[in-house]
Design an enzyme around this catalytic site. Structure first.
Site, PDB file in Angstrom:
ATOM      1  N   GLU A  40       0.809  -1.214   0.000  1.00 41.09           N
ATOM      2  CA  GLU A  40       0.000   0.000   0.000  1.00 41.09           C
ATOM      3  C   GLU A  40       0.850   1.276   0.000  1.00 41.09           C
ATOM      4  OE1 GLU A  40      -2.613  -0.610   3.334  1.00 41.09           O
ATOM      5  OE2 GLU A  40      -4.084  -1.648   2.097  1.00 41.09           O
ATOM      6  N   GLU A  86       7.521 -21.559   7.702  1.00 36.72           N
ATOM      7  CA  GLU A  86       7.756 -20.690   8.854  1.00 36.72           C
ATOM      8  C   GLU A  86       8.822 -21.244   9.794  1.00 36.72           C
ATOM      9  OE1 GLU A  86       4.854 -21.535  12.494  1.00 36.72           O
ATOM     10  OE2 GLU A  86       3.774 -20.766  10.766  1.00 36.72           O
TER      11      GLU A  86
END
Length: 316
Positions: A95, A126
């Site tokens: 963004e 992960e």
């Protein structure tokens, strides 16, 4: 006890010690409540998050000042996380270009397992600190960069590994977690631990922990961009007008900043190839487009400084 069984027992013991994983007996019958009662309960839980973030504001501010110092020298802001934490980092990074006209490489989101992990779980990603190191090496990390490891538990190997690897490379490091005394905070130059408490659904850290992480990431990127001169007051003067909605927003921002009528706003934007900051400077500083561009370049993109250079009264 086999090695595998011992490993599982150790992992369970570690999870039992995490605040974000704690079981709440008082919510054991939540599925028996009405939909409205569940919504009220959940809303009450969410209401506690801003206060938890508030307790970390001094550490958040210190981290931002460090990020700004590096980015002023051409550094990048890099988020690294797995699962929900990684997705939030990618979201915040993605963004920044339309909001602040940053280059896509200036704020980067890394998620364990790569882009496909945004929509599909990638088994084992992960758990790999080595994968984090490879992802950072692919960016050509330097000592001007900042790496923010994000992990609700504060123990995710990908996030911890990213911070440890970045610190060895001389980059500034920030560890954002939702448990006190986390390995992630300990590994980072700046540890931010927003302790939101146990979740409504046991261990579902996409809830309060995710909300807390989003709030902190909003602060890290937004305040950094304010400090870098990407705003003028509370106006997004570096907005990139890539669609009609943003073009309309650009015109409105110039009008709000200058008080100029529509025709003058349109002319100023046309003379500056749609660059909002430049258009404001041509109107308030009464200079032409090339002069506005030069003044902004000399002021490193800070509109207030450029206005002062153009001798606009009250610009400071």
């Amino acid at each position: 006890m086999t090695s595998s069984t011992a490993d599982h027992a150790e992992l369970r013991s570690q999870l039992d010690a995490l605040t974000t994983e704690a079981f709440r007996p008082e919510l054991a019958d939540i599925d028996r409540l009405s939909t409205l009662e569940i919504a009220r309960t959940m809303n009450g839980e969410d209401a506690s998050v801003p206060a938890a973030v508030g307790r970390e504001l001094p550490r958040i501010a210190d981290a931002i000042d460090g990020i700004v110092a590096r980015m002023t020298r051409g550094g990048r802001l890099v988020y690294a996380g797995a699962g929900t934490a990684g997705r939030l980092g990618v979201l915040d990074a993605s963004e920044c270009p339309p909001t602040f006209n940053t280059a896509p490489s200036q704020v980067v989101g890394l998620i364990a397992g790569g882009p496909k992990a945004l929509v599909t779980a990638v088994e084992g990603a992960e758990d790999s600190a080595e994968l984090a190191a490879r992802d950072l090496d692919a960016l050509g990390l330097t000592d001007r960069d900042t790496v923010v490891g994000i992990s609700a538990s504060g123990r995710t190997p990908y996030a911890v590994g990213a911070v440890e690897h970045a610190r060895k490379a001389g980059a500034l490091t920030v560890g954002l977690s939702c448990n006190a005394g986390s390995a992630l905070a300990a590994a980072a130059d700046h540890g931010i631990e927003v302790v939101v408490g146990p979740e409504l659904l046991t261990g579902s850290t996409r809830l309060k922990a995710g909300t807390a992480q989003k709030l902190v990431l909003n602060m890290l990127s937004t305040i950094t961009m304010i400090r870098l001169g990407k705003t003028y007051g509370n106006l997004m003067v570096d907005v990139r007008a890539s669609n009609e909605k943003l073009r309309a927003r650009s015109r409105r921002i110039v009008a709000l900043a200058t008080g100029a009528p529509d025709a003058e706003v349109e002319a100023a934007l046309a003379a500056t190839a749609g660059e909002v900051k430049n258009a404001i400077l041509t109107l308030l500083g009464q200079v032409d487009g090339p002069t506005a561009a030069r003044l902004l370049a000399d002021s490193h993109g800070h509109l207030r400084a450029a206005l002062q250079a153009a001798a606009v009264p009250g610009a400071g």
